[in-house]
Design a protein around this motif. Sequence first.
Motif, PDB file in Angstrom:
ATOM      1  N   PHE A   1      -4.074   2.768   0.994  1.00 32.75           N
ATOM      2  CA  PHE A   1      -3.794   2.075  -0.268  1.00 32.75           C
ATOM      3  C   PHE A   1      -3.273   3.047  -1.329  1.00 32.75           C
ATOM      4  O   PHE A   1      -2.203   2.816  -1.923  1.00 32.75           O
ATOM      5  CB  PHE A   1      -5.051   1.363  -0.767  1.00 32.75           C
ATOM      6  N   ASP A   2      -3.996   4.119  -1.579  1.00 33.04           N
ATOM      7  CA  ASP A   2      -3.581   5.063  -2.625  1.00 33.04           C
ATOM      8  C   ASP A   2      -2.267   5.737  -2.272  1.00 33.04           C
ATOM      9  O   ASP A   2      -1.451   6.035  -3.166  1.00 33.04           O
ATOM     10  CB  ASP A   2      -4.673   6.121  -2.835  1.00 33.04           C
ATOM     11  N   GLN A   3      -2.016   5.967  -0.986  1.00 30.81           N
ATOM     12  CA  GLN A   3      -0.764   6.611  -0.588  1.00 30.81           C
ATOM     13  C   GLN A   3       0.433   5.701  -0.861  1.00 30.81           C
ATOM     14  O   GLN A   3       1.492   6.169  -1.329  1.00 30.81           O
ATOM     15  CB  GLN A   3      -0.803   6.975   0.900  1.00 30.81           C
ATOM     16  N   PHE A   4       0.284   4.401  -0.591  1.00 28.90           N
ATOM     17  CA  PHE A   4       1.373   3.468  -0.894  1.00 28.90           C
ATOM     18  C   PHE A   4       1.585   3.345  -2.401  1.00 28.90           C
ATOM     19  O   PHE A   4       2.728   3.227  -2.858  1.00 28.90           O
ATOM     20  CB  PHE A   4       1.070   2.089  -0.286  1.00 28.90           C
ATOM     21  N   VAL A   5       0.504   3.378  -3.176  1.00 29.56           N
ATOM     22  CA  VAL A   5       0.641   3.291  -4.632  1.00 29.56           C
ATOM     23  C   VAL A   5       1.370   4.525  -5.169  1.00 29.56           C
ATOM     24  O   VAL A   5       2.251   4.429  -6.040  1.00 29.56           O
ATOM     25  CB  VAL A   5      -0.748   3.136  -5.287  1.00 29.56           C
ATOM     26  N   ASP A   6       1.031   5.709  -4.650  1.00 30.21           N
ATOM     27  CA  ASP A   6       1.727   6.926  -5.091  1.00 30.21           C
ATOM     28  C   ASP A   6       3.206   6.885  -4.696  1.00 30.21           C
ATOM     29  O   ASP A   6       4.080   7.381  -5.443  1.00 30.21           O
ATOM     30  CB  ASP A   6       1.057   8.153  -4.472  1.00 30.21           C
ATOM     31  N   ALA A   7       3.489   6.308  -3.539  1.00 29.47           N
ATOM     32  CA  ALA A   7       4.888   6.244  -3.087  1.00 29.47           C
ATOM     33  C   ALA A   7       5.704   5.320  -3.978  1.00 29.47           C
ATOM     34  O   ALA A   7       6.863   5.624  -4.313  1.00 29.47           O
ATOM     35  CB  ALA A   7       4.952   5.775  -1.635  1.00 29.47           C
TER      36      ALA A   7
ATOM     37  N   LEU B   1       4.968   5.975   5.663  1.00 34.03           N
ATOM     38  CA  LEU B   1       3.612   5.419   5.665  1.00 34.03           C
ATOM     39  C   LEU B   1       3.511   4.223   6.606  1.00 34.03           C
ATOM     40  O   LEU B   1       2.519   4.062   7.312  1.00 34.03           O
ATOM     41  CB  LEU B   1       3.206   5.016   4.242  1.00 34.03           C
ATOM     42  N   VAL B   2       4.540   3.376   6.637  1.00 32.34           N
ATOM     43  CA  VAL B   2       4.524   2.215   7.525  1.00 32.34           C
ATOM     44  C   VAL B   2       4.507   2.667   8.975  1.00 32.34           C
ATOM     45  O   VAL B   2       3.842   2.075   9.833  1.00 32.34           O
ATOM     46  CB  VAL B   2       5.738   1.300   7.240  1.00 32.34           C
ATOM     47  N   LYS B   3       5.245   3.735   9.264  1.00 28.73           N
ATOM     48  CA  LYS B   3       5.282   4.246  10.629  1.00 28.73           C
ATOM     49  C   LYS B   3       3.925   4.794  11.068  1.00 28.73           C
ATOM     50  O   LYS B   3       3.608   4.797  12.265  1.00 28.73           O
ATOM     51  CB  LYS B   3       6.366   5.324  10.721  1.00 28.73           C
ATOM     52  N   LYS B   4       3.124   5.294  10.112  1.00 28.66           N
ATOM     53  CA  LYS B   4       1.806   5.855  10.423  1.00 28.66           C
ATOM     54  C   LYS B   4       0.721   4.787  10.632  1.00 28.66           C
ATOM     55  O   LYS B   4      -0.386   5.121  11.049  1.00 28.66           O
ATOM     56  CB  LYS B   4       1.360   6.786   9.293  1.00 28.66           C
ATOM     57  N   LEU B   5       1.020   3.539  10.325  1.00 31.16           N
ATOM     58  CA  LEU B   5       0.008   2.487  10.457  1.00 31.16           C
ATOM     59  C   LEU B   5      -0.428   2.343  11.914  1.00 31.16           C
ATOM     60  O   LEU B   5       0.358   2.606  12.826  1.00 31.16           O
ATOM     61  CB  LEU B   5       0.576   1.153   9.957  1.00 31.16           C
ATOM     62  N   PRO B   6      -1.675   1.893  12.164  1.00 37.39           N
ATOM     63  CA  PRO B   6      -2.112   1.631  13.554  1.00 37.39           C
ATOM     64  C   PRO B   6      -1.194   0.618  14.218  1.00 37.39           C
ATOM     65  O   PRO B   6      -0.560  -0.213  13.561  1.00 37.39           O
ATOM     66  CB  PRO B   6      -3.538   1.090  13.372  1.00 37.39           C
ATOM     67  N   LYS B   7      -1.143   0.682  15.546  1.00 34.09           N
ATOM     68  CA  LYS B   7      -0.206  -0.150  16.300  1.00 34.09           C
ATOM     69  C   LYS B   7      -0.354  -1.645  15.996  1.00 34.09           C
ATOM     70  O   LYS B   7       0.653  -2.309  15.708  1.00 34.09           O
ATOM     71  CB  LYS B   7      -0.408   0.110  17.805  1.00 34.09           C
ATOM     72  N   PRO B   8      -1.569  -2.250  16.025  1.00 33.40           N
ATOM     73  CA  PRO B   8      -1.678  -3.684  15.693  1.00 33.40           C
ATOM     74  C   PRO B   8      -1.231  -4.000  14.265  1.00 33.40           C
ATOM     75  O   PRO B   8      -0.554  -5.012  14.033  1.00 33.40           O
ATOM     76  CB  PRO B   8      -3.162  -3.991  15.888  1.00 33.40           C
ATOM     77  N   ASN B   9      -1.545  -3.105  13.331  1.00 30.52           N
ATOM     78  CA  ASN B   9      -1.149  -3.340  11.944  1.00 30.52           C
ATOM     79  C   ASN B   9       0.368  -3.219  11.790  1.00 30.52           C
ATOM     80  O   ASN B   9       0.998  -4.028  11.076  1.00 30.52           O
ATOM     81  CB  ASN B   9      -1.841  -2.331  11.024  1.00 30.52           C
ATOM     82  N   HIS B  10       0.948  -2.222  12.414  1.00 34.01           N
ATOM     83  CA  HIS B  10       2.396  -2.013  12.305  1.00 34.01           C
ATOM     84  C   HIS B  10       3.168  -3.179  12.910  1.00 34.01           C
ATOM     85  O   HIS B  10       4.102  -3.722  12.302  1.00 34.01           O
ATOM     86  CB  HIS B  10       2.779  -0.691  12.991  1.00 34.01           C
TER      87      HIS B  10
END
Length: 487
Positions: free
Chosen positions: A387-393, A409-418
């Motif tokens: 959450f904080d990383q997306f807000v900073d971005a 950041l989207v690429k780093k998300l877990p596989k089900p979430n991505h």
Amino acid sequence: MQNVKDGSTAHAKANIQTSAAAEHLPSNQFSPATVQRRIKSGAANCDRLSQTKSMVLTDSNPIKLPISRHRRNHSQHNLSDITGMVDQSCLQPLEKNGFLNKAKITEGGKKLRKNWTSSWVCLEGDKIEFYKESKQQTLASSKIGYKPENADLCGAQIDWAKDKSSRKNVLQLTTISGNEFLLHSDDDSIHDWYQAIRYAIDKLSKKGVSTAAHSIWKSSSSEEVNRCEGGSNSKPNPKEAKSEHRKSLILRLNHGSSDTSEKKRVKSRLKKFISRRPSLKTLQEKGLIKDRVFGCHLATLCKIEGTTVPNFVKLCIEAVEKRGLDADGIYRVSGNLATIQKLRFVVDHEEKLNLDDSQWEDIHVVTGALKMFFRELPEPLFPFGFFDQFVDAIKNQDYSQRVQCVARLVKKLPKPNHDTLRVLITHLQKIIAKALVNLMSSQSLGIVFGPTLMWPERETSNMAVNMMYQNQIIDLILSEHAEIFNP
């Protein structure tokens, strides 16, 4: 006429002679209690109406009439004396009334089903009466001979009920007849009721007056009256029936012992059941317990279904693309909440779901259920750690760097979430393509899905600021979909 005159004259002379005789008597021989009688004249025998007799009693002591000792009248004569010995202050009515929530849980030692009702409660002297409405309205609208439900305070007990109800400010009133009442009020007036009832019970039980007066008024025998008067020669009758107080006490003791044994029996059964109950895995294998879809962790649900995108998300997206792309305000307009909850129940408890069924014909019900699925995830689609990383971005002033940061950041998300996010964003691109018809732009969808797909683990005071960033992040991902998912 001549005879009448002679009679009157003789009568007058007799009075004068009597008065003269009284003047010559010594003072010690003449007392106020002396009976004075007029002397009859022989000349007045012709007319008996003229004869008079007067009795003058000046003694101030009243004449005591003999009291009948008949068995039937004995208690009637002595009742006034007995009530005179009773403390009159405890017999005066203590008037207090008002609305309370009442539940009768025990009657004569037998447990009843707890049912709360609003009652007009009247505290009057040695009892409490319960009316459906105010006392005047109830008596006016009821038939002649109406008797309200009441509780006798003689020998009763009042205390705060802590384990009999989940409500606060609950009183428990227990009578000697084995009746138990729960009294509740939402405000602090229940404390005033406690003080008033406690005061009434204490006054009635002072010096044993409540028990003595109760037995005296219930009895009509002379032996009972003499025993209550405290006669030293009176002996208790061994064949005498047990008093109401003794009966109720025995009843309450038996009830308490049976209640304790029942609790022990229930505890033993629960222990046996817990020791023999099957494991969660066994119940799941038998199909007795089915994992829920709503409220289940995303990774867990995908692992159970053997996919990276939940089946329910796929079904909803297919239904919306089939018959909802042109719907005005799609995803913004709310569906019927009762129908959405019904759909949720079907999803959680049935294996197959057909969204083409007529009961799900309103497309806003399907979109509402999809948004509810994302809102009830234990951890949002954007995990808490991101959450904080997306807000900073999104705060980056350079637009190109902002897009690159969000893509990383989207690429780093877990596989089900991505994968679930990619499928959802691809679907929302089709909604935006028909924005002229459904009036839903990327900004509108960002406002809808911003707080639905991401939120902080702990709510802070700057909630409004975070919501603005949430909307901007989803709007950016929708606008730069190709760059973020296919760099």
